[in-house]
Design a protein around this motif. Structure first.
Motif, PDB file in Angstrom:
ATOM      1  N   ALA A  83       0.868  -1.181   0.000  1.00  5.04           N
ATOM      2  CA  ALA A  83       0.000   0.000   0.000  1.00  5.04           C
ATOM      3  C   ALA A  83       0.903   1.229   0.000  1.00  5.04           C
ATOM      4  O   ALA A  83       1.967   1.215   0.616  1.00  5.04           O
ATOM      5  N   TYR A  84       0.468   2.266  -0.701  1.00  5.94           N
ATOM      6  CA  TYR A  84       1.246   3.504  -0.746  1.00  5.94           C
ATOM      7  C   TYR A  84       0.293   4.678  -0.924  1.00  5.94           C
ATOM      8  O   TYR A  84      -0.572   4.649  -1.801  1.00  5.94           O
ATOM      9  N   ALA A  85       0.442   5.683  -0.060  1.00  3.36           N
ATOM     10  CA  ALA A  85      -0.402   6.881  -0.133  1.00  3.36           C
ATOM     11  C   ALA A  85       0.416   8.124   0.189  1.00  3.36           C
ATOM     12  O   ALA A  85       0.041   8.913   1.053  1.00  3.36           O
ATOM     13  N   GLY A  86       1.558   8.290  -0.454  1.00  2.29           N
ATOM     14  CA  GLY A  86       2.367   9.497  -0.291  1.00  2.29           C
ATOM     15  C   GLY A  86       3.206   9.523   0.961  1.00  2.29           C
ATOM     16  O   GLY A  86       4.413   9.377   0.909  1.00  2.29           O
ATOM     17  N   ASP A  87       2.576   9.703   2.114  1.00  4.20           N
ATOM     18  CA  ASP A  87       3.295   9.764   3.384  1.00  4.20           C
ATOM     19  C   ASP A  87       3.043   8.548   4.261  1.00  4.20           C
ATOM     20  O   ASP A  87       3.471   8.512   5.409  1.00  4.20           O
ATOM     21  N   ARG A  88       2.355   7.562   3.715  1.00  6.78           N
ATOM     22  CA  ARG A  88       2.070   6.318   4.437  1.00  6.78           C
ATOM     23  C   ARG A  88       2.256   5.170   3.459  1.00  6.78           C
ATOM     24  O   ARG A  88       1.936   5.286   2.284  1.00  6.78           O
ATOM     25  N   ASP A 116       3.900  -1.118   8.653  1.00  4.38           N
ATOM     26  CA  ASP A 116       3.193   0.081   8.217  1.00  4.38           C
ATOM     27  C   ASP A 116       4.113   1.231   8.578  1.00  4.38           C
ATOM     28  O   ASP A 116       4.555   1.344   9.738  1.00  4.38           O
ATOM     29  N   VAL A 117       4.445   2.058   7.588  1.00  6.22           N
ATOM     30  CA  VAL A 117       5.441   3.109   7.788  1.00  6.22           C
ATOM     31  C   VAL A 117       4.852   4.470   7.458  1.00  6.22           C
ATOM     32  O   VAL A 117       3.889   4.578   6.695  1.00  6.22           O
ATOM     33  N   VAL A 118       5.434   5.489   8.060  1.00  7.43           N
ATOM     34  CA  VAL A 118       5.016   6.870   7.813  1.00  7.43           C
ATOM     35  C   VAL A 118       6.248   7.712   7.520  1.00  7.43           C
ATOM     36  O   VAL A 118       7.331   7.454   8.042  1.00  7.43           O
ATOM     37  N   ARG A 119       6.029   8.708   6.658  1.00  5.50           N
ATOM     38  CA  ARG A 119       7.116   9.642   6.371  1.00  5.50           C
ATOM     39  C   ARG A 119       7.185  10.634   7.527  1.00  5.50           C
ATOM     40  O   ARG A 119       6.186  11.246   7.897  1.00  5.50           O
ATOM     41  N   VAL A 120       8.362  10.770   8.090  1.00  6.41           N
ATOM     42  CA  VAL A 120       8.593  11.698   9.191  1.00  6.41           C
ATOM     43  C   VAL A 120       9.754  12.584   8.764  1.00  6.41           C
ATOM     44  O   VAL A 120      10.876  12.110   8.614  1.00  6.41           O
TER      45      VAL A 120
END
Length: 139
Positions: A83-88, A116-120
């Motif tokens: 899954a990919y949604a820009g910042d997730r 599950d990762v987030v852009r920080v």
């Protein structure tokens, strides 16, 4: 699913590789925690460990694990952005892990990591981590 840019895919894969490398070092708990957001869920309940949340609980898990281990090695393959949604994003990878206990005995694990990762800021961190077995260990 949105298309994941190559630079994000590589950065996300690097996060998982850093996790495996940190596990194998058996000492840099702060470095491992830096890979996770502060309130991350670290859920190994599918393989018989408790579900944990936050750096303090994850730190205790690593302290206990590293105290019991003499050596370990983790090898990752078959990376897939699911899954990919820009910042997730979500990513899956196969893992083969081998460990030797200080008290004697060894274990080999064949499984899958799910992050599950987030852009920080300019990078990526894990918000949720789980694992399952492809081949359960004996005993």
């Amino acid at each position: 699913m949105n298309s994941c840019p190559v630079e994000d895919r590589l950065a996300i894969e690097d996060l998982l590789v850093a996790y495996a490398y940190g596990l194998d070092g058996l000492h840099d708990i702060e470095g491992l925690l830096a890979l996770f957001v502060e309130d991350a869920v670290f859920d190994l309940s599918d393989i018989g460990f408790p579900s944990l949340q936050g750096h303090a609980a994850i730190r205790r898990f690593f302290e206990d694990t590293f105290a019991a281990m003499a050596a370990q090695a983790h090898y990752l393959s078959n990376f897939a952005i699911t899954a990919y949604a820009g910042d997730r994003a979500s990513v899956r990878a196969y893992v083969t892990g081998m460990a030797r206990y200080k008290a004697g005995g060894e274990v080999t694990v064949h499984g899958r990591y799910y992050f599950d990762v987030v852009r920080v800021g300019a990078g990526w961190k894990a918000a949720r981590y789980t694992m399952d077995f492809l081949i359960p260990p004996e005993g």
